[in-house]
Design a protein around this motif. Sequence first.
Motif, PDB file in Angstrom:
ATOM      1  N   CYS A  72       9.845  -1.577 -10.074  1.00  0.00           N
ATOM      2  CA  CYS A  72       9.549  -0.150  -9.886  1.00  0.00           C
ATOM      3  C   CYS A  72      10.321   0.344  -8.661  1.00  0.00           C
ATOM      4  CB  CYS A  72       8.056   0.080  -9.683  1.00  0.00           C
ATOM      5  SG  CYS A  72       7.058  -0.293 -11.132  1.00  0.00           S
ATOM      6  N   PRO A  73      11.382   1.104  -8.879  1.00  0.00           N
ATOM      7  CA  PRO A  73      12.259   1.468  -7.774  1.00  0.00           C
ATOM      8  C   PRO A  73      11.724   2.528  -6.824  1.00  0.00           C
ATOM      9  CG  PRO A  73      13.057   2.441  -9.798  1.00  0.00           C
ATOM     10  CD  PRO A  73      11.906   1.558 -10.174  1.00  0.00           C
ATOM     11  N   ASN A  74      10.838   3.426  -7.318  1.00  0.00           N
ATOM     12  CA  ASN A  74      10.351   4.481  -6.428  1.00  0.00           C
ATOM     13  C   ASN A  74       9.054   5.095  -6.947  1.00  0.00           C
ATOM     14  OD1 ASN A  74      11.041   6.778  -8.232  1.00  0.00           O
ATOM     15  ND2 ASN A  74      13.156   6.150  -7.794  1.00  0.00           N
ATOM     16  N   VAL A 111       6.979   5.719 -10.759  1.00  0.00           N
ATOM     17  CA  VAL A 111       5.603   5.228 -10.907  1.00  0.00           C
ATOM     18  C   VAL A 111       4.678   6.376 -11.309  1.00  0.00           C
ATOM     19  CG1 VAL A 111       3.621   4.257  -9.664  1.00  0.00           C
ATOM     20  CG2 VAL A 111       5.912   3.279  -9.333  1.00  0.00           C
ATOM     21  N   ASN A 112       4.813   7.516 -10.650  1.00  0.00           N
ATOM     22  CA  ASN A 112       3.951   8.662 -10.962  1.00  0.00           C
ATOM     23  C   ASN A 112       4.216   9.207 -12.365  1.00  0.00           C
ATOM     24  OD1 ASN A 112       2.574   8.484  -8.565  1.00  0.00           O
ATOM     25  ND2 ASN A 112       3.875   9.977  -7.522  1.00  0.00           N
ATOM     26  N   GLN A 113       5.465   9.173 -12.824  1.00  0.00           N
ATOM     27  CA  GLN A 113       5.770   9.594 -14.194  1.00  0.00           C
ATOM     28  C   GLN A 113       5.079   8.682 -15.201  1.00  0.00           C
ATOM     29  OE1 GLN A 113      10.055   9.526 -14.313  1.00  0.00           O
ATOM     30  NE2 GLN A 113      10.243  11.663 -13.647  1.00  0.00           N
ATOM     31  N   ILE A 114       5.149   7.400 -14.964  1.00  0.00           N
ATOM     32  CA  ILE A 114       4.499   6.437 -15.863  1.00  0.00           C
ATOM     33  C   ILE A 114       2.988   6.626 -15.829  1.00  0.00           C
ATOM     34  CG2 ILE A 114       4.052   3.979 -16.275  1.00  0.00           C
ATOM     35  CD1 ILE A 114       6.944   3.487 -15.181  1.00  0.00           C
ATOM     36  N   ARG A 115       2.437   6.800 -14.645  1.00  0.00           N
ATOM     37  CA  ARG A 115       0.983   7.011 -14.521  1.00  0.00           C
ATOM     38  C   ARG A 115       0.553   8.243 -15.302  1.00  0.00           C
ATOM     39  NH1 ARG A 115      -1.197   6.596  -8.600  1.00  0.00           N
ATOM     40  NH2 ARG A 115      -3.124   6.448  -9.769  1.00  0.00           N
ATOM     41  N   GLY A 168       0.778  -1.235   0.000  1.00  0.00           N
ATOM     42  CA  GLY A 168       0.000   0.000   0.000  1.00  0.00           C
ATOM     43  C   GLY A 168       0.810   1.286   0.000  1.00  0.00           C
ATOM     44  N   ASP A 169       2.059   1.228  -0.476  1.00  0.00           N
ATOM     45  CA  ASP A 169       2.894   2.436  -0.454  1.00  0.00           C
ATOM     46  C   ASP A 169       2.849   3.237  -1.756  1.00  0.00           C
ATOM     47  OD1 ASP A 169       4.382   0.818  -2.135  1.00  0.00           O
ATOM     48  OD2 ASP A 169       6.233   0.981  -0.980  1.00  0.00           O
ATOM     49  N   GLY A 170       2.000   2.809  -2.713  1.00  0.00           N
ATOM     50  CA  GLY A 170       1.883   3.526  -3.976  1.00  0.00           C
ATOM     51  C   GLY A 170       2.887   3.100  -5.023  1.00  0.00           C
TER      52      GLY A 170
END
Length: 69
Positions: free
Chosen positions: A54-56, A60-64, A45-47
């Motif tokens: 996925c290292p960080n 993840v947010n860039q890909i999203r 649940g850490d996003g």
Amino acid sequence: MGLAGLVIISAAGPAIAARCTDYWNCEQAVRAWCNGSHPRADGDGDGIPCENVCPNRRIVNQIRAQIGC
């Protein structure tokens, strides 16, 4: 073997995996997590889904943002 037993894997298609270790990169994991085909990818649940690829959260947010998730 007939066509019913034929499986075609496409690198350009959506990523579908049963485990995080099935993904080759973070984008595959994020796509599957976002589209609901692997909702448990972020088990803690850490996003960050599938921390093996996925290292960080920044990545993840860039890909999203790129895929509209």
